[in-house]
Design an enzyme around this catalytic site. Structure first.
Site, PDB file in Angstrom:
ATOM      1  N   GLU A 262      23.092 -39.515 -14.747  1.00 57.53           N
ATOM      2  CA  GLU A 262      22.742 -38.325 -15.538  1.00 57.53           C
ATOM      3  C   GLU A 262      23.992 -37.511 -15.875  1.00 57.53           C
ATOM      4  O   GLU A 262      24.054 -36.864 -16.919  1.00 57.53           O
ATOM      5  CB  GLU A 262      21.718 -37.462 -14.796  1.00 57.53           C
ATOM      6  CG  GLU A 262      20.396 -38.162 -14.477  1.00 57.53           C
ATOM      7  CD  GLU A 262      19.697 -38.756 -15.694  1.00 57.53           C
ATOM      8  OE1 GLU A 262      19.915 -38.248 -16.821  1.00 57.53           O
ATOM      9  OE2 GLU A 262      18.940 -39.729 -15.525  1.00 57.53           O
ATOM     10  N   HIS A 265      25.328 -38.735 -19.100  1.00 60.38           N
ATOM     11  CA  HIS A 265      24.577 -38.128 -20.203  1.00 60.38           C
ATOM     12  C   HIS A 265      25.033 -36.685 -20.433  1.00 60.38           C
ATOM     13  O   HIS A 265      25.224 -36.241 -21.567  1.00 60.38           O
ATOM     14  CB  HIS A 265      23.079 -38.121 -19.884  1.00 60.38           C
ATOM     15  CG  HIS A 265      22.394 -39.436 -20.044  1.00 60.38           C
ATOM     16  ND1 HIS A 265      22.436 -40.174 -21.203  1.00 60.38           N
ATOM     17  CD2 HIS A 265      21.592 -40.142 -19.185  1.00 60.38           C
ATOM     18  CE1 HIS A 265      21.710 -41.277 -21.056  1.00 60.38           C
ATOM     19  NE2 HIS A 265      21.197 -41.288 -19.837  1.00 60.38           N
TER      20      HIS A 265
END
Length: 500
Positions: A262, A265
């Site tokens: 994550e 991202h």
């Protein structure tokens, strides 16, 4: 004249973005802190905002403004913004505002049904709300239009130009090469990763994850991390990016690589052009490129030996009882263990692709009508046995493990594998252009990676399509050979297969 019109265009898209991101804040809260009794009204609130944003964007005023602007002379970036917005407008006009609201309401019901189904470990709880979503996605495909397969219309939402024909061809060539590599590995002595399944204190894991994110240069003044049922990243602007993860005190790998994934991202979202807020060039290129960022950090870097040469001593200090007698090489091999498993988000980077292929096959069948919603558990279990040789013990660890379907995200899964292929190609380019990269990472310096990604990926927003962006960054369009080469070299050393 064009500058005045362009200012009007920016103001309009800023307002629409404000509404969309207000809805996104509510959705983030829904998956992190919302009390259970707030579910129904929250769904209504999100549906209202989604409908408002759609109505604003598909209005005659928007069309008139875009039609005037597209004929004007203006700088290349401004021209590209207008072209992409007109493209988005024409696509959005195909979906009535009533349909957008209906979909939003169905997603809200479906998400909460998914949460309850996971608690009860029963697909039956999720079946009806999911079927409603699937029927709406079929309608959406018809409304958007397609040339060959209805699933094409949905995949196009996540990576423009992605089709069943392209993905079938890509997976068709990737599958035998992966299978061959896995067969070689299966003949070798298996890696011992048992020490990763001791008790690891929740708060200590959390704190270490935060430190790793900081070393990746995720800016906590422009973002945060929280807990959720399924790890995800969302962004309200490049100065407000939210990550989530989950913690299992008896499985060390569960949280940390979710953080790193994550975090990849999140770095992309934080790196998008600030002055293009609400405009196409302030948005990510595609979900395939977005996934390349998470997979690059999670696997090429976060499961690389150089990364842990720097970080493993710190980890041993956090968990001395569990890891003090485990060498760096033992740890490195353990975090790269290749073994067919049940859970996609915890899968190794080789068998991971089969998890994606299974979901792709099921989604394609659901949208074309060859698979019925009620048959999902049986089809899922059969494909896991066929592709990975594992028996699925229950729905929670089977067809209820991913949040995507409850969000209506049909057409997304192929981008995970495609993103992994892009990641290997991008990492090879970074390493090729920076011979001292491994030494820098081993010294705890990830600056070269972040700066390269800022220059070659982040700053372009949606200016280029995925393959065009890849070609500009690496010198060629997507080539699955880069991943196979990377994986063969890496795992031949870990498992001593003799291949290089």
């Amino acid at each position: 004249m064009s500058s005045v019109l362009y200012d009007q265009y920016k103001q309009l898209l800023h307002k629409i973005a404000d509404v969309k991101y207000a809805s996104a804040v509510l959705q983030w809260d829904q998956e992190t802190y919302l009390p259970p009794k707030g579910n129904d009204k929250r769904g209504q609130q999100i549906a209202t905002l989604s409908e408002l944003a759609h109505e604003q964007f598909t209005s005659e005023h928007t069309e008139n403004l875009l039609q005037q602007l597209v004929l004007q002379e203006m700088p290349a970036n401004e021209k590209r913004n207008v072209e992409l917005s007109l493209e988005d407008y024409n696509k959005s006009r195909k979906l009535p505002a009533t349909f957008v609201r209906k979909m939003s309401e169905a997603v809200n019901r479906s998400f909460h049904a998914w949460i309850q189904a996971r608690k009860e470990n029963s697909f039956a709880v999720f079946e009806k709300p999911l079927n409603d979503i699937i029927e709406l996605k079929k309608q959406e495909a018809d409304l958007l239009g397609f040339a060959a397969h209805p699933y094409d219309a949905l995949m196009n939402d996540y990576d423009k130009g992605l089709t069943v024909k392209k993905v079938d061809g890509l997976f068709g060539s990737l599958k035998p090469q992966l299978s061959s590599l896995l067969q070689d590995i299966a003949t070798k002595e298996q890696v011992d990763d048992s020490f990763l399944f001791q008790h690891f204190d929740k708060q200590a894991q959390w704190d270490f994850g935060i430190e790793i994110l900081k070393k990746m240069q995720f800016d906590f003044e422009a973002g945060r991390q929280d807990l959720s049922e399924h790890p995800f990243t969302t962004s309200f602007n490049n100065h407000d990016v939210r990550l989530t993860t989950r913690v299992d005190e008896n499985d060390f790998s569960n949280m940390l690589w979710s953080c790193i994934h994550e975090g990849g991202h999140g770095l992309y979202e934080q790196g998008l052009p600030e002055n293009e807020y609400g405009l196409p060039l302030g948005e990510y290129c595609s979900l395939s490129i977005h996934e390349s960022q998470s997979r690059l950090w999670e696997n090429c870097i976060g499961r690389g030996i150089a990364f842990w040469e720097h970080n493993y001593p710190s980890l041993q200090k956090v968990f001395p009882q569990q890891l003090s007698n485990i060498t760096l090489q033992q740890f490195y091999k353990a975090i790269n263990k290749v073994q067919p498993s049940l859970i996609r988000t915890e899968a190794d980077e080789l068998t991971y692709h089969f998890h994606v292929m299974i979901r792709y096959e099921i989604e394609k069948g659901l949208i074309e009508g060859s698979i019925l919603t009620r048959d999902i558990p049986a089809v899922w279990n059969e494909l896991y046995k066929q592709y990975l040789g594992v028996e699925v013990p229950d729905d929670r660890r089977g067809c209820l493990q991913d949040v995507h379907w409850s969000h209506g995200s049909f057409g997304y899964f192929a981008t995970y594998s495609i993103g992994s292929l892009y990641a290997a190609q991008l990492y090879a380019a970074i390493a090729g252009q920076n011979p001292s990269l491994e030494k820098e990472v081993a010294a705890g310096d990830n600056g070269t990676i972040v700066n390269w990604l800022k220059q070659h990926i982040y700053r372009h927003g949606r200016y280029y399509l995925s393959d065009e962006l890849c070609r500009l960054a690496t010198g060629q369009t997507l080539d699955a050979g880069a991943f196979i080469s990377y994986a063969t070299k890496k795992y031949s050393l870990i498992y001593d297969t003799g291949k290089r």
